[in-house]
Structures are given as structure tokens and as C-alpha cells.
Design a protein around this motif. Structure first.
Motif, PDB file in Angstrom:
ATOM      1  N   GLY A 261      18.954  14.706  23.959  1.00 48.10           N
ATOM      2  CA  GLY A 261      17.514  14.853  24.131  1.00 48.10           C
ATOM      3  C   GLY A 261      16.719  13.945  23.209  1.00 48.10           C
ATOM      4  N   LYS A 262      17.412  13.069  22.484  1.00 45.99           N
ATOM      5  CA  LYS A 262      16.759  12.204  21.510  1.00 45.99           C
ATOM      6  C   LYS A 262      16.008  11.071  22.204  1.00 45.99           C
ATOM      7  N   GLU A 263      14.749  10.896  21.798  1.00 43.86           N
ATOM      8  CA  GLU A 263      13.937   9.795  22.322  1.00 43.86           C
ATOM      9  C   GLU A 263      14.395   8.481  21.706  1.00 43.86           C
ATOM     10  N   PHE A 264      14.568   7.460  22.553  1.00 40.06           N
ATOM     11  CA  PHE A 264      14.970   6.159  22.034  1.00 40.06           C
ATOM     12  C   PHE A 264      13.946   5.066  22.332  1.00 40.06           C
ATOM     13  N   ASP A 265      12.990   5.353  23.185  1.00 39.42           N
ATOM     14  CA  ASP A 265      11.965   4.346  23.484  1.00 39.42           C
ATOM     15  C   ASP A 265      10.791   5.023  24.162  1.00 39.42           C
ATOM     16  N   SER A 266       9.565   4.499  23.885  1.00 37.08           N
ATOM     17  CA  SER A 266       8.378   5.107  24.473  1.00 37.08           C
ATOM     18  C   SER A 266       7.179   4.187  24.301  1.00 37.08           C
ATOM     19  N   THR A 267       6.454   3.970  25.378  1.00 41.73           N
ATOM     20  CA  THR A 267       5.189   3.230  25.263  1.00 41.73           C
ATOM     21  C   THR A 267       4.137   4.080  24.557  1.00 41.73           C
ATOM     22  N   TYR A 268       4.267   5.392  24.685  1.00 39.95           N
ATOM     23  CA  TYR A 268       3.288   6.286  24.051  1.00 39.95           C
ATOM     24  C   TYR A 268       3.364   6.162  22.527  1.00 39.95           C
ATOM     25  N   SER A 269       4.578   6.062  22.007  1.00 43.60           N
ATOM     26  CA  SER A 269       4.746   5.939  20.559  1.00 43.60           C
ATOM     27  C   SER A 269       4.152   4.638  20.044  1.00 43.60           C
ATOM     28  N   ARG A 270       4.254   3.579  20.848  1.00 39.78           N
ATOM     29  CA  ARG A 270       3.715   2.280  20.438  1.00 39.78           C
ATOM     30  C   ARG A 270       2.230   2.142  20.710  1.00 39.78           C
ATOM     31  N   GLY A 271       1.699   2.990  21.619  1.00 40.18           N
ATOM     32  CA  GLY A 271       0.299   2.862  22.004  1.00 40.18           C
ATOM     33  C   GLY A 271       0.051   1.622  22.834  1.00 40.18           C
TER      34      GLY A 271
END
Length: 334
Positions: A261-271
Motif C-alpha cells: 500500500g506504499k505510495e511511490f509516485d504522485s502528482t498530488y505530492s509534487r503539486g
């Protein structure tokens, strides 16, 4: 240090969802036209003053979305940026750094020669209002305008193609350019899918949040074995065009590993939104998004054989033979 997207094609060892062995760039796909693309020779000028005119008249096609006919400029054009809102929309306000979706026509002020327009192609341009993405005239003229607006503006060489001009488009280094732009939509790091929620009734599949407030949706992975085949399901179904196998897309996304369930990538985290061609990404992404509608949020579960198998990218946080789970908001086709 800003974290780089794992989905965009980057040098080997840094790419996560980039397809192996594909050196095609999506830049030409995203903007086939030469007209508003950034110029390397006119990128360091100070900001222009925004003035009211002079600007040529619109003699036909005056409604939003219609191909306009623009008269030849009268007298000398301004040496600053002349901007006029012809139709005021009531949508989201555009900011510098946003992506806009717009139809446009560009012509030379002194001759009325049209060098490019998107109306005849019947495909709006989707491009970021950022330095190195588009000529400076656009990124100074359009921020502050609202989606649904028609804006006319003239751009002198300083904030267009500089003294070199653009030979491909027939633009000389002394030409002032006139644009009419119909802003259909604007997208930024808070953009989300728009559509109807689709029931998520399969307890064997992850559940994805349906919030559309620009925050990252949750992904709840069940404590069950991962599917061995590709899964691609609507979470929110939009009503836009269907995605083709060779489409270039503007998206929000978040990816987690099924087992942890670990997040490894996200556009939300980068904004920051991401744009990419489906011909550049792993098979699971390309197959999972093909046929889906723009405006949708899609759950994709990618088995190892359609992801990275036993060769995950170094530094990605993905273990060998991992099943990957994504939520993807398809904002626009580029």
C-alpha cells in the motif's frame, strides 16, 4: 530538491513508468503547431506593459468557439503587449504555470497573413503557460482571464520569436503577431476528474476515493491476492472524448504498491500535473487508459508482466514482481 515525476520519460535509472527502449518524445504530439511554441531567442526580456491597443477588428466569426476573421492591423502596432478581452467567461481564472485548453488563430499584424489556427484542425491546443513551453506573449496576456473568455492580443518580436523570427511559420524577426484565443478550460495542481461516480462493488479490488477537491484520492488495497490480469475500471466516468492508443494526455495520478500500500509516485505530492504519450509508458498504463473518456478517474491494477516484472527502476521504491495500483484523473487530451 524537487522530486521528479516517475511517469515521464527521463534518462535510464530515473524513469518509472516510461516504456523501455522508447526514445520518442511527446513534445511534437502535444503541440504540432509552430506558432505559440517557446522561442529560445526571445526568452530573457523583461515583462512587457499591458496596453489596450491598437488591435485589429474581428470582422466575422465573433462568437466564442467560432473561427474568427481578423482585419489587417492599422498603423503601427504597439511595442508592448496589447490585450483586449472580447468575451468574458465565467470559468476558472487562469494563472501563470497553468495548462490551458484553447482554440486559437494567429496572424501577422501588418499583412493579416494567418500562420496558424487550431479551428481548422478541430482540435484545441493544450499547453502550459510557462517559460520554455510557449512564447512569452501568451504567458503574459492570458493569466487573470477566465475560462470561457475570448482574448485578442498582439505580441511584438521581443515577446514572440525575437530577431530570428520563425521561418517555418513564415514569421520575420520584425513581425508583430496577433492572436485570438478562446480559453475553453484551465488546469493546475488542484484539478480533478469531472463526471458521475461509478459504484465500486468488487471487494477484491482496491477502493479509490471520489473526492474532486484537488486533493489526492485515497487508495484502499484489500488484504487479498492481487489480480493476475490487468484491471481498469471507472471510479468517476467523464463525458469527454475517448482516449486513443496513441493519445498524449494531461493527468493527475497516484501510484501505490499492492502488497504494501506504499505510495511511490504522485502528482498530488509534487503539486504538478503530468503529460505523456501512451506510447511512452508501460503496457499496463497504455492498455488501461485506452478507450477511457476524458474527465474520468480510473483505477488501474497492473500485474508485473505489464509493469516492470523483475526489473523495476532503480530508486523507485518498487520491489521486483510488484503489482502496481494507480488512480488516474484524465484531465485532457493534448
Amino acid at each position: 530538491m524537487r522530486r521528479r515525476s516517475l511517469i515521464i520519460a527521463v534518462p535510464a535509472g530515473l524513469a518509472t513508468l516510461a516504456a523501455c527502449g522508447d526514445d520518442k518524445s511527446d513534445s511534437s504530439k502535444a503541440s504540432d503547431s509552430a506558432s505559440p511554441s517557446a522561442s529560445s531567442s526571445a526568452s530573457s526580456a523583461p515583462p512587457p506593459k499591458i496596453v489596450d491597443g491598437p488591435l485589429p477588428a474581428i470582422t466575422a466569426g465573433a462568437k466564442f468557439g467560432e473561427k474568427p476573421t481578423v482585419a489587417k492591423g492599422s498603423g503601427s502596432p504597439s511595442d508592448q503587449l496589447a490585450v483586449k478581452t472580447l468575451i468574458t467567461g465565467n470559468g476558472t481564472t487562469v494563472a501563470e504555470g497553468d495548462y490551458i485548453q484553447a482554440h486559437y488563430l494567429g496572424q501577422i499584424y501588418s499583412t493579416a497573413k494567418i500562420f496558424d489556427n487550431s479551428y481548422d484542425r478541430k482540435t484545441p491546443l493544450v499547453i502550459q503557460l510557462a517559460q520554455s513551453s510557449i512564447i512569452d506573449g501568451w504567458r503574459y496576456a492570458l493569466p487573470g482571464k477566465k475560462a470561457g473568455s475570448r482574448v485578442e492580443f498582439s505580441v511584438p518580436p521581443t515577446w514572440a520569436y525575437g530577431k530570428e523570427g520563425n521561418a517555418q511559420a513564415g514569421i520575420k524577426g520584425t513581425d508583430t503577431l496577433v492572436f485570438v484565443v478562446d480559453i475553453q478550460n484551465t488546469f493546475n495542481g488542484k484539478s480533478s476528474a469531472k463526471g458521475k461516480n461509478v459504484p465500486q462493488t468488487d471487494s477484491a479490488l482496491p477502493k479509490v476515493g471520489t473526492n474532486t477537491d484537488g486533493k489526492a484520492p485515497s487508495i484502499e488495497v484489500p488484504k487479498k491476492a492481487a489480480p493476475t490480469k490487468l484491471v481498469s475500471e471507472y471510479v468517476i466516468e467523464g463525458d469527454g472524448d475517448e482516449v486513443a492508443a496513441d493519445s498524449t494526455l494531461l493527468v493527475q495520478y497516484k501510484g501505490v504498491v499492492w502488497d504494501s500500500g506504499k505510495e511511490f509516485d504522485s502528482t498530488y505530492s509534487r503539486g504538478q500535473l503530468a503529460s505523456f504519450s501512451l506510447q511512452q509508458v508501460v503496457k499496463g498504463w497504455a492498455q488501461g487508459l485506452t478507450g477511457k473518456k476524458v474527465g474520468s478517474r480510473v483505477l488501474i491494477s497492473i500485474p508485473p508482466k505489464l509493469g516492470y516484472g523483475d526489473k523495476p527502476p532503480a530508486g523507485s521504491g518498487i520491489e521486483k514482481d510488484s503489482t502496481l495500483v494507480f488512480t488516474v484523473d484524465i484531465l485532457a487530451k493534448m
